[in-house]
Scaffold this motif. Structure first.
Motif, PDB file in Angstrom:
ATOM      1  N   TYR A  96     -10.926 -12.034  -2.419  1.00 47.22           N
ATOM      2  CA  TYR A  96     -10.573 -10.786  -2.716  1.00 47.22           C
ATOM      3  C   TYR A  96     -11.474 -10.057  -3.645  1.00 47.22           C
ATOM      4  O   TYR A  96     -11.382  -8.750  -4.042  1.00 47.22           O
ATOM      5  CB  TYR A  96      -9.165 -10.686  -3.363  1.00 47.22           C
ATOM      6  CG  TYR A  96      -8.122 -11.539  -2.598  1.00 47.22           C
ATOM      7  CD1 TYR A  96      -7.153 -10.937  -1.815  1.00 47.22           C
ATOM      8  CD2 TYR A  96      -7.858 -12.850  -2.820  1.00 47.22           C
ATOM      9  CE1 TYR A  96      -6.172 -11.360  -1.100  1.00 47.22           C
ATOM     10  CE2 TYR A  96      -6.916 -13.562  -1.863  1.00 47.22           C
ATOM     11  CZ  TYR A  96      -6.148 -12.710  -1.385  1.00 47.22           C
ATOM     12  OH  TYR A  96      -5.156 -13.431  -0.228  1.00 47.22           O
ATOM     13  N   ALA A 294      -4.935 -15.565   4.382  1.00 43.46           N
ATOM     14  CA  ALA A 294      -5.747 -14.499   4.736  1.00 43.46           C
ATOM     15  C   ALA A 294      -6.681 -14.137   3.722  1.00 43.46           C
ATOM     16  O   ALA A 294      -6.436 -14.464   2.475  1.00 43.46           O
ATOM     17  CB  ALA A 294      -4.904 -13.235   5.013  1.00 43.46           C
ATOM     18  N   CYS A 295      -7.928 -13.714   3.959  1.00 42.66           N
ATOM     19  CA  CYS A 295      -8.820 -13.135   2.921  1.00 42.66           C
ATOM     20  C   CYS A 295      -8.155 -11.649   2.874  1.00 42.66           C
ATOM     21  O   CYS A 295      -7.310 -11.246   3.597  1.00 42.66           O
ATOM     22  CB  CYS A 295     -10.372 -13.038   3.128  1.00 42.66           C
ATOM     23  SG  CYS A 295     -10.850 -14.620   3.382  1.00 42.66           S
ATOM     24  N   PHE A 296      -8.613 -10.769   1.777  1.00 46.03           N
ATOM     25  CA  PHE A 296      -8.238  -9.307   1.678  1.00 46.03           C
ATOM     26  C   PHE A 296      -8.568  -8.426   3.036  1.00 46.03           C
ATOM     27  O   PHE A 296      -9.484  -8.745   3.640  1.00 46.03           O
ATOM     28  CB  PHE A 296      -9.371  -8.769   0.669  1.00 46.03           C
ATOM     29  CG  PHE A 296      -8.662  -7.376   0.430  1.00 46.03           C
ATOM     30  CD1 PHE A 296      -7.755  -7.224  -0.880  1.00 46.03           C
ATOM     31  CD2 PHE A 296      -8.934  -6.088   0.917  1.00 46.03           C
ATOM     32  CE1 PHE A 296      -7.165  -5.886  -1.026  1.00 46.03           C
ATOM     33  CE2 PHE A 296      -8.659  -5.078   0.774  1.00 46.03           C
ATOM     34  CZ  PHE A 296      -7.655  -4.825  -0.225  1.00 46.03           C
ATOM     35  N   GLY A 297      -7.205  -8.192   3.487  1.00 45.25           N
ATOM     36  CA  GLY A 297      -7.385  -7.147   4.420  1.00 45.25           C
ATOM     37  C   GLY A 297      -7.236  -7.758   5.821  1.00 45.25           C
ATOM     38  O   GLY A 297      -7.234  -7.106   6.938  1.00 45.25           O
ATOM     39  N   CYS A 298      -7.110  -9.239   5.851  1.00 45.41           N
ATOM     40  CA  CYS A 298      -7.313  -9.709   6.955  1.00 45.41           C
ATOM     41  C   CYS A 298      -6.142  -9.871   7.947  1.00 45.41           C
ATOM     42  O   CYS A 298      -5.091 -10.578   7.407  1.00 45.41           O
ATOM     43  CB  CYS A 298      -8.046 -11.192   6.869  1.00 45.41           C
ATOM     44  SG  CYS A 298      -8.371 -12.008   8.453  1.00 45.41           S
TER      45      CYS A 298
END
Lengths: 615, 158
Positions: A96, A294-298
């Motif tokens: 993030y 998830a990572c950010f936005g994934c």
């Protein structure tokens, strides 16, 4: 145009933090993140600089799509000159932190010089200042994050930091953010530590707002997310099994390097695979894998969150390791496991947690342990020297050596120098499974010809992430090629390397390319930035970035001779499986690769190539 | 039919698409700091949990507001802040037992989920179905179906 339009320049020697405008022309020609950060580095740093001297610089760079709703838009890249390899270093990370930094209104931060005492950079929107970090020095990544969040009274702060490894000069220290996401390779964390820079703590509330055409952007990103969701790899395989989905697949094609590449298949592969992570343990009836993350936005969510067996010898009486934590990814499971012949899944999880906790690259660490075990097997190293019986397959040796290494103790200090220096010291440089001093990841260059060429030519040394031809040679993406065949691979490697450079520079994750091509990236970039980016242009920008990195390495003193593989990959044939009898055909491929690149025999881009790419 | 934002935390991956969608819908910018739905990452258990206003029928925030700035959107049942009326006294933030109405320094007003007028952006953006917008009377339907399925179709459970 999706850029904040501002970068931070931090002079650690003087203790100053200044804002300056982003170079928009460079952003146009090098996209962002990897490409743009590298452009700043090559313009500002002498390629011959000592990587650990104050004259080296280190850059955290976001891309134009970082911090947006484009799937996987959370990535940042750390760029510097590598102390492990002497090449350009460029490692990217998810989590993030990257999005938070961009949302604070900054595109990039450049650190130069060296601080007299430990400091961290605090960024809260427009406020950016260096603060004393003496209370953080000596702390792990995990303690650093926790301490900063508490002392800043802001649990939403995101932290990118080094652990003890980066402070102690381990040459492959990682920069870690959000506990277990890392800019892992090439020793970027070592450079951070050499500057007495412990962390960057960020809180960004402004957001990423100046999307050129919001309506077109939302339409494009929504369409492209659908492609990811419907793709077998990004929609099913990766979320369910993570990158570990590859363990059994790569073993079956005979491309799983085992015991320092002595073997090319591992009899214990199934014990350390994704399937094993999802099977209840005999000891406590629980699965190691808890969930994905998830990572950010994934919208793929390949990350693993795991929990260890509390009774396992590595963590018995150590409750700090009993909670959920970053789990095994394929490269780590391979490097800690197959590369050393260790098939104990719990020990691998313990080792990967320590790599995250203190910030080291598990690939270089694991592979270096593989070389140590081979030297031990040959009688070159003894139990007295290593501190434990370092037999191939010993989980106890692995657990002991990871503790020694991250804490900079005993023989761990030597392992902390990487396999190239260690094997040379003990008279066997041929046993370092590396190119340009960076250890190979989890694919055998003999069984999979293209990846061998990709290792030999990667601008950061033996690395799979600069041209992941496994996609084509094993998985059939975008088209299947024969892994045993070397014909056609120079062109394939070049195409993967150039496209990857473009993706890496966008702020998105390379894993999208299991489902997307540049034609899927182009409309998202265009709507965000407001400039026309055709597929052809993105390819050309990728090629420009590749050649720029190459020329930095050439100036640093690398020559065509360094585009090489260890003798084992060129002379000792695979012993088992479909690749039996194969060695890597590098000598056949290299001239064709140079020709495809438009380079002369010394590996320098020709005048015509430089002109074509506007270098 | 009244609809409700329904959260199934087991499906949340922590991707933050919902937070970005929320801030984009309300402020035209991707700013998780401005989101009215927040995802909590309990890293010691691996649980990621999205949380936002559940639109109480007898809403504490609405009753507490001294200037009647919070009203009911009759079409959706959402409790909506009228920014022109809000004086930024923050009494609603104290009254709300769940913490889902919060002060915004830049505007000097409070903000809370207003269900985007009946088409919540967070639910549309959620890639895993962790956030759905469903019939308020039947938020339990999915779970009931799962257990019914277990009862009837999975012999081991019997």
């Amino acid at each position: 145009m999706s850029w904040a339009g501002k970068i931070l320049r931090v002079d650690l020697t003087a203790g100053t933090v200044k804002s300056e405008p982003l170079n928009k022309e460079w952003a146009r020609n090098y996209l962002g993140s990897r490409g743009l950060g590298s452009k700043y580095l090559v313009e500002e740093v002498d390629a011959k600089v000592d990587p650990l001297s104050p004259a080296n610089k280190i850059i955290w760079a976001t891309g134009p799509l970082t911090g947006t709703m484009a799937s996987t838009g959370g990535r940042y890249t750390v760029i510097t000159k590598s102390p492990l390899t002497g090449t350009i270093a460029c490692s990217n990370s998810g989590g993030y932190w990257g999005a938070e930094f961009k949302m604070a209104g900054w595109d990039m931060v450049i650190f130069e010089g060296k601080s007299a005492k430990p400091v961290y950079l605090y960024v809260n929107d427009d406020v950016a200042e260096l603060r004393d970090a003496s209370h953080l020095w000596g702390k792990s990544v995990w303690e650093t994050e926790e301490t900063l969040k508490k002392s800043l009274q802001d649990p939403l702060t995101r932290v990118s930091s080094i652990g003890k490894a980066g402070e102690n000069g381990i040459l492959y220290a990682a920069v870690v953010n959000d506990l277990h996401r890392a800019a892992g390779r090439s020793g970027v964390g070592t450079v951070m530590g050499s500057k007495n820079l412990k962390a960057i703590a960020v809180r960004g509330t402004k957001g990423v707002g100046n999307i050129h055409n919001p309506k077109a952007f939302m339409k494009a990103t929504t369409e492209k997310k659908k492609i990811l969701a419907e793709n077998g790899v990004t929609g099913q395989g990766l979320p369910a099994y993570g990158t570990q989905v590859l363990m059994n697949v790569i073993n079956e094609v005979g491309g799983l390097p085992t015991r320092n590449h002595r073997d090319n298949q591992f009899e214990g592969a199934k014990d350390i695979s994704a399937e094993a992570m999802a099977t209840p343990r005999a000891t406590d009836g629980k699965k190691q894998l808890v969930t994905n993350q998830a990572c950010f936005g994934c919208t793929i969510a390949c990350g693993r969150i795991s929990k260890m067996d509390q009774g396992h010898f590595t963590v018995a009486n150590k409750p700090q390791y009993w909670g959920a934590s970053g789990g095994l990814e394929y490269e780590a499971a391979w490097a800690l496991g197959a590369a050393n012949g260790v098939n104990d899944l719990e020990t691998l999880q313990y080792a990967t947690m320590l790599c995250n906790e203190e910030g080291i690259d598990p690939i270089t660490f694991g592979t270096t342990v593989g070389a140590v075990m081979e030297l031990y097997d040959m009688g070159v190293l003894t139990k007295e020297q290593v501190g434990i019986e370092a037999k191939f397959g010993s989980a106890h040796a692995l657990a002991f050596l990871v503790e020694e290494t991250v804490n900079g103790r005993g023989f761990g200090k030597e392992i902390g120098q990487g396999s190239k220096r260690l094997t040379a010291k003990y008279g066997h440089p041929e046993l370092s499974m590396s190119s340009k001093g960076l250890e190979f990841p989890a694919y055998d260059g003999r069984a999979i010809q293209g990846i061998g060429l990709a290792y030999a030519t990667s601008n950061r040394g033996g690395c799979h992430l600069r041209g992941y031809t496994i996609a084509s040679e094993v998985l059939g993406i975008p088209v299947k090629t024969d892994p045993l065949e070397h014909e056609g691979k120079p062109e394939l490697v070049k195409a993967f390397q150039d496209a990857t450079a473009a993706f890496d520079s966008s702020g998105l994750c390379i894993f999208t390319t299991f489902a997307w091509g540049l034609a899927d990236l182009a409309p998202q970039m265009q709507a965000a930035i407001g400039e026309e980016y055709t597929t052809e242009e993105l390819e050309k920008i990728g090629e420009r970035i590749w050649n720029m990195e190459r020329e930095f390495n050439n100036r640093a003193g690398f020559t065509a001779k360094d585009d090489s593989l260890p003798p084992r990959l060129l002379k000792e044939a695979c012993k088992t499986g479909p690749a039996t009898g194969k060695v890597n055909m590098l000598a056949e491929m290299m001239p064709k690769y140079y020709a495809a690149r438009g380079w002369d025999k010394e590996g320098h881009p020709t005048a015509a190539t430089r002109k074509r790419l506007s270098l | 039919m009244q609809k409700t934002l329904h959260i199934n935390a087991d499906k949340c991956t922590g991707c933050m698409q919902c937070e970005m969608a929320c801030s984009f819908e309300n402020y035209g910018t991707f700013a998780t700091a401005k989101s009215r739905i927040k995802v909590f990452d309990f890293h010691h258990t691996g649980k990621k949990v999205p949380y936002t206003c559940t639109q109480c029928d007898e809403a504490w925030c609405l009753h507490a507001c001294p200037v009647e700035a919070i009203t009911v959107d009759k079409a959706t049942g959402a409790k909506v802040v009228n920014e022109a009326t809000c004086v930024g006294c923050k009494v609603c933030t104290i009254a709300c037992p769940f913490g889902t109405i919060n002060y915004v320094e830049e505007t000097g007003k409070v903000q809370k989920c207003d269900l985007c007028g009946g088409d919540p952006a967070c639910a549309s953006a959620c890639p895993t179905g962790a956030i759905t917008f469903i019939d308020s009377n039947w938020t339990g339907l999915g779970k009931m179906e799962q257990w019914a399925d277990k009862l009837a179709n999975q012999p081991s459970a019997g």
